[in-house]
Design an enzyme around this catalytic site. Structure first.
Site, mmCIF file in Angstrom:
data_model
loop_
_atom_site.group_PDB
_atom_site.id
_atom_site.type_symbol
_atom_site.label_atom_id
_atom_site.label_comp_id
_atom_site.label_asym_id
_atom_site.label_seq_id
_atom_site.Cartn_x
_atom_site.Cartn_y
_atom_site.Cartn_z
ATOM 1 N N TYR A 162 64.581 -15.687 32.323
ATOM 2 C CA TYR A 162 64.123 -16.119 33.644
ATOM 3 C C TYR A 162 64.785 -17.434 34.065
ATOM 4 O O TYR A 162 65.290 -17.554 35.179
ATOM 5 C CB TYR A 162 62.604 -16.306 33.641
ATOM 6 N N ASN A 199 75.027 -15.292 26.957
ATOM 7 C CA ASN A 199 73.791 -14.617 26.526
ATOM 8 C C ASN A 199 74.104 -13.682 25.358
ATOM 9 O O ASN A 199 75.171 -13.078 25.294
ATOM 10 C CB ASN A 199 73.187 -13.812 27.685
ATOM 11 N N GLU A 256 47.410 -8.745 25.741
ATOM 12 C CA GLU A 256 48.149 -7.745 26.540
ATOM 13 C C GLU A 256 48.689 -6.633 25.639
ATOM 14 O O GLU A 256 48.676 -5.462 26.006
ATOM 15 C CB GLU A 256 49.299 -8.420 27.302
ATOM 16 N N ALA A 272 56.921 -17.743 32.369
ATOM 17 C CA ALA A 272 58.009 -17.308 33.239
ATOM 18 C C ALA A 272 57.864 -17.963 34.608
ATOM 19 O O ALA A 272 58.847 -18.317 35.261
ATOM 20 C CB ALA A 272 57.966 -15.794 33.378
ATOM 21 N N LYS A 311 48.796 -7.780 39.090
ATOM 22 C CA LYS A 311 49.760 -7.985 37.995
ATOM 23 C C LYS A 311 51.082 -7.293 38.333
ATOM 24 O O LYS A 311 52.171 -7.838 38.097
ATOM 25 C CB LYS A 311 49.165 -7.428 36.690
HETATM 26 P P1 FAD Z 1 63.515 -15.905 28.149
HETATM 27 O O1 FAD Z 1 63.135 -15.270 29.429
HETATM 28 O O2 FAD Z 1 62.844 -15.418 26.917
HETATM 29 O O3 FAD Z 1 65.093 -15.785 27.989
HETATM 30 C C1 FAD Z 1 65.818 -16.356 26.922
HETATM 31 C C2 FAD Z 1 67.180 -15.682 26.889
HETATM 32 O O4 FAD Z 1 68.000 -16.347 25.923
HETATM 33 C C3 FAD Z 1 67.128 -14.211 26.469
HETATM 34 O O5 FAD Z 1 67.931 -13.451 27.335
HETATM 35 C C4 FAD Z 1 67.714 -14.214 25.051
HETATM 36 O O6 FAD Z 1 68.385 -13.015 24.734
HETATM 37 C C5 FAD Z 1 68.676 -15.385 25.137
HETATM 38 N N1 FAD Z 1 68.952 -15.993 23.826
HETATM 39 C C6 FAD Z 1 68.066 -16.392 22.898
HETATM 40 N N2 FAD Z 1 68.688 -16.951 21.853
HETATM 41 C C7 FAD Z 1 70.014 -16.902 22.130
HETATM 42 C C8 FAD Z 1 71.176 -17.344 21.434
HETATM 43 N N3 FAD Z 1 71.097 -17.951 20.246
HETATM 44 N N4 FAD Z 1 72.374 -17.138 22.014
HETATM 45 C C9 FAD Z 1 72.480 -16.532 23.228
HETATM 46 N N5 FAD Z 1 71.417 -16.111 23.925
HETATM 47 C C10 FAD Z 1 70.190 -16.295 23.389
HETATM 48 N N6 FAD Z 1 54.778 -15.674 31.433
HETATM 49 C C11 FAD Z 1 54.269 -15.583 32.700
HETATM 50 O O7 FAD Z 1 54.468 -16.505 33.513
HETATM 51 N N7 FAD Z 1 53.582 -14.477 33.103
HETATM 52 C C12 FAD Z 1 53.372 -13.414 32.300
HETATM 53 O O8 FAD Z 1 52.738 -12.435 32.708
HETATM 54 C C13 FAD Z 1 53.892 -13.470 30.978
HETATM 55 N N8 FAD Z 1 53.743 -12.410 30.145
HETATM 56 C C14 FAD Z 1 54.315 -12.443 28.895
HETATM 57 C C15 FAD Z 1 54.175 -11.316 28.088
HETATM 58 C C16 FAD Z 1 54.734 -11.313 26.807
HETATM 59 C C17 FAD Z 1 54.588 -10.081 25.947
HETATM 60 C C18 FAD Z 1 55.434 -12.468 26.343
HETATM 61 C C19 FAD Z 1 56.040 -12.450 24.958
HETATM 62 C C20 FAD Z 1 55.558 -13.594 27.148
HETATM 63 C C21 FAD Z 1 55.003 -13.598 28.442
HETATM 64 N N9 FAD Z 1 55.124 -14.710 29.294
HETATM 65 C C22 FAD Z 1 54.604 -14.642 30.566
HETATM 66 C C23 FAD Z 1 55.895 -15.890 28.891
HETATM 67 C C24 FAD Z 1 57.333 -15.779 29.456
HETATM 68 O O9 FAD Z 1 57.883 -14.535 29.087
HETATM 69 C C25 FAD Z 1 58.241 -16.906 28.976
HETATM 70 O O10 FAD Z 1 57.631 -18.142 29.237
HETATM 71 C C26 FAD Z 1 59.578 -16.814 29.704
HETATM 72 O O11 FAD Z 1 60.258 -15.628 29.334
HETATM 73 C C27 FAD Z 1 60.450 -18.034 29.398
HETATM 74 O O12 FAD Z 1 61.669 -17.913 30.101
HETATM 75 P P2 FAD Z 1 63.003 -18.466 29.426
HETATM 76 O O13 FAD Z 1 64.071 -18.325 30.457
HETATM 77 O O14 FAD Z 1 62.762 -19.815 28.833
HETATM 78 O O15 FAD Z 1 63.260 -17.481 28.191
HETATM 79 P P1 NAD Z 2 49.153 -18.724 22.954
HETATM 80 O O1 NAD Z 2 49.449 -20.047 22.395
HETATM 81 O O2 NAD Z 2 48.736 -18.640 24.383
HETATM 82 O O3 NAD Z 2 48.042 -17.982 22.077
HETATM 83 C C1 NAD Z 2 48.153 -17.893 20.682
HETATM 84 C C2 NAD Z 2 46.778 -17.735 20.072
HETATM 85 O O4 NAD Z 2 46.932 -17.579 18.656
HETATM 86 C C3 NAD Z 2 45.873 -18.931 20.307
HETATM 87 O O5 NAD Z 2 44.660 -18.487 20.855
HETATM 88 C C4 NAD Z 2 45.704 -19.527 18.912
HETATM 89 O O6 NAD Z 2 44.432 -20.126 18.719
HETATM 90 C C5 NAD Z 2 45.899 -18.319 18.012
HETATM 91 N N1 NAD Z 2 46.309 -18.654 16.636
HETATM 92 C C6 NAD Z 2 47.148 -19.635 16.225
HETATM 93 N N2 NAD Z 2 47.289 -19.610 14.880
HETATM 94 C C7 NAD Z 2 46.525 -18.589 14.428
HETATM 95 C C8 NAD Z 2 46.257 -18.066 13.144
HETATM 96 N N3 NAD Z 2 46.803 -18.583 12.034
HETATM 97 N N4 NAD Z 2 45.420 -17.008 13.027
HETATM 98 C C9 NAD Z 2 44.854 -16.449 14.139
HETATM 99 N N5 NAD Z 2 45.080 -16.925 15.391
HETATM 100 C C10 NAD Z 2 45.906 -17.968 15.541
HETATM 101 O O7 NAD Z 2 50.490 -17.865 22.728
HETATM 102 P P2 NAD Z 2 50.962 -16.448 23.263
HETATM 103 O O8 NAD Z 2 49.812 -15.569 23.550
HETATM 104 O O9 NAD Z 2 51.987 -16.017 22.289
HETATM 105 O O10 NAD Z 2 51.662 -16.792 24.636
HETATM 106 C C11 NAD Z 2 52.850 -17.591 24.663
HETATM 107 C C12 NAD Z 2 53.043 -18.130 26.055
HETATM 108 O O11 NAD Z 2 53.309 -17.053 26.963
HETATM 109 C C13 NAD Z 2 51.817 -18.853 26.597
HETATM 110 O O12 NAD Z 2 52.231 -19.942 27.362
HETATM 111 C C14 NAD Z 2 51.157 -17.821 27.481
HETATM 112 O O13 NAD Z 2 50.436 -18.412 28.546
HETATM 113 C C15 NAD Z 2 52.359 -17.052 28.003
HETATM 114 N N6 NAD Z 2 51.946 -15.662 28.311
HETATM 115 C C16 NAD Z 2 51.413 -15.443 29.546
HETATM 116 C C17 NAD Z 2 50.985 -14.172 29.858
HETATM 117 C C18 NAD Z 2 50.393 -13.911 31.243
HETATM 118 O O14 NAD Z 2 50.356 -14.822 32.058
HETATM 119 N N7 NAD Z 2 49.953 -12.692 31.529
HETATM 120 C C19 NAD Z 2 51.096 -13.124 28.923
HETATM 121 C C20 NAD Z 2 51.631 -13.402 27.666
HETATM 122 C C21 NAD Z 2 52.052 -14.692 27.374
#
Ligand code: FAD
Ligand code: NAD
Length: 400
Positions: A14, A38, A171, A315, A375
């Site tokens: 992102y 990337n 999720e 993101a 969503k």
């Molecule tokens: P990313 O979007 O993760 O991009 C990093 C990029 O760097 C990737 O393309 C990767 O391939 C590349 N990269 C990594 N290492 C290397 C390397 N060594 N060399 C070259 N390229 C590399 N946030 C929200 O706001 N709303 C949500 O609903 C939400 N849902 C989520 C659901 C899940 C399952 C997860 C895991 C996270 C969610 N998040 C959400 C958090 C969000 O996805 C991250 O905060 C966001 O992707 C961060 O953006 P970024 O650009 O820093 O990294």
């Molecule tokens: P998080 O930090 O939000 O949650 C991790 C959870 O794991 C916490 O509740 C913590 O208390 C627990 N935890 C830590 N150590 C543990 C242990 N040893 N045993 C059991 N539980 C433990 O992290 P995340 O869910 O991976 O999310 C990462 C980031 O991505 C956050 O900033 C989150 O807001 C974002 N995200 C957002 C969405 C959305 O907006 N829909 C969805 C997914 C992720």
């Protein structure tokens, strides 16, 4: 600088992709050379990855070629892995070469945080990437496929542990509850044989989120067969399960790790001062002491002064930072004032699988179908911000 300045962006998530896209609009072809590095030839929607992880979406839906988003005549795209940033030499070492920069944007995203819990990297699934979630999905299916062919240890095959009841854990388990009935049917397994645990260290699931919405999510997931273990940190991940702080052991062949994130390990490897791999950036998003290095997305740490705690890495923030970062690079290249970054948090919406979700948008709480629709609107909005209407048409989700 005599020739065109070289702007190098690391990471096409992102933050990186949006910065590149904005820069191609802010700077003319003759004003700068823009390079994007990337690991893969595609971008993926990290925010969608819980779906392909559980198998409720094909992973190809969550990824797209970089040229769906960027005009590669305006950006030099390098598919390679970043190994280290050599700040003194203004150079980035890649697995297969190196690249020089005048201005660098680090947008490499995050990695799993283990908080020192042993066994995570060896025995749990912790990679929220396309390659990572594809493995989780295949593994889950294989557990079901093995069930009728194994004499011993059959319960472990159908016991799924999700570590962490943060948004990622919630999720993912929501999607898993949608997938399990389908897998039971496919592999002739009674539904009651399958156990799903969500294990959370804090005294509540989704710590810090609206308690009414947390209760809604927990009730719904419990009604679909999820068992929560709250206030119950995982002490160790072992080959065949997890050990909790209270000594209890849960036998499972599948542990999905979602206990939070830290900044990409390249940050610490490159010698930046960091907290959990994240650099506490200046207000203009530059790394302290570096006029030429910007950090965006999950690698950047910014403090919410109202509560004196870091903003959670999202993101939403990564996309907003990209706008400020691009505008500040333009100011450095063409002259002008650098802007301070201020997050504009619109809310949080989390899916619970199917047509269920929870969320807060502005001051409004959303449950159930309306939250689920919101969503999908949010998911489509991120596509729109990255690649305009044409990307929404190619990759968008139907809100209904
Ligand atoms: P990313 O979007 O993760 O991009 C990093 C990029 O760097 C990737 O393309 C990767 O391939 C590349 N990269 C990594 N290492 C290397 C390397 N060594 N060399 C070259 N390229 C590399 N946030 C929200 O706001 N709303 C949500 O609903 C939400 N849902 C989520 C659901 C899940 C399952 C997860 C895991 C996270 C969610 N998040 C959400 C958090 C969000 O996805 C991250 O905060 C966001 O992707 C961060 O953006 P970024 O650009 O820093 O990294
Ligand atoms: P998080 O930090 O939000 O949650 C991790 C959870 O794991 C916490 O509740 C913590 O208390 C627990 N935890 C830590 N150590 C543990 C242990 N040893 N045993 C059991 N539980 C433990 O992290 P995340 O869910 O991976 O999310 C990462 C980031 O991505 C956050 O900033 C989150 O807001 C974002 N995200 C957002 C969405 C959305 O907006 N829909 C969805 C997914 C992720």
């Amino acid at each position: 600088m005599n020739s065109k300045p070289k702007i190098v962006i690391l990471g096409a998530g992102y933050g990186g992709l949006m910065t590149a896209s904005q820069l191609t609009k802010e700077l003319g072809y003759n004003e700068a050379d823009i390079t994007l590095v990337n690991k893969h030839e595609y971008h993926y929607q990290t925010t969608w990855l819980h779906e392909p992880a559980a198998g409720t979406m094909h992973h190809d839906r969550a990824r797209m070629p970089i040229d769906y988003i960027l005009d590669l005549k305006k950006v030099n795209f390098v598919q390679d892995s970043v190994v280290e940033i050599k700040r003194e030499d203004k150079k980035v070492i890649l697995e297969n070469g190196e690249v020089d920069y005048d201005y660098l944007v680090v947008a490499l995203g995050s990695e799993a945080e283990t908080f020192g819990v042993p066994g995570v990297h060896e025995h749990a699934f912790s990679k929220w990437t396309v390659n990572g979630v594809r493995e989780v999905k295949e593994h889950i299916e294989y557990q079901f496929a093995q069930y009728h062919n194994r004499e011993e240890g059959r319960d472990e095959l159908l016991t799924f542990v999700v570590a962490g009841a943060g948004f990622t854990g919630i999720e993912f388990v929501g999607e898993l509850t949608e997938r399990v009935p389908e897998l039971c049917k496919e592999f002739d397994i009674p539904r009651e044989k399958v156990k799903m645990y969500v294990i959370e260290a804090a005294p509540t699931a989704l710590p810090g989120f609206d308690p009414e919405l947390v209760e809604y999510a927990m009730d719904l997931l419990e009604s679909r067969g999820v068992e929560f273990k709250i206030d119950c940190p995982i002490k160790e991940v072992i080959e065949d399960g997890v050990i909790l702080n209270n000594g209890e052991e849960i036998k499972s062949e599948t542990v999905v790790w979602a206990t939070g994130v830290r900044g990409n390990s390249v940050i610490e490897k490159s010698g930046f001062e960091a907290m959990r791999g994240r650099i506490k950036v200046e207000s203009d998003l530059r790394a302290p002491g570096h006029d030429d290095i910007f950090i965006v997305g999950d690698c950047a740490l910014i403090i919410n002064e109202e509560i004196n705690r870091p903003y959670p890495p999202t993101a939403q923030i990564a996309l907003q930072q990209a706008g400020t970062c691009a505008s500040n690079i333009k100011a450095l290249v063409k002259g002008g004032e650098l802007k301070a970054f201020t997050p504009d948090i619109k809310g949080t919406v989390a899916s619970l699988g199917g047509k269920e979700a929870i969320g807060v948008v502005g001051k409004k709480k959303l449950f159930g179908t309306s939250a689920s629709m919101m969503k999908k609107v949010i998911d489509n909005r991120s596509l729109y911000l990255l690649g305009g209407m044409s990307l929404v048409v190619k990759k968008g989700k139907k809100p209904f």
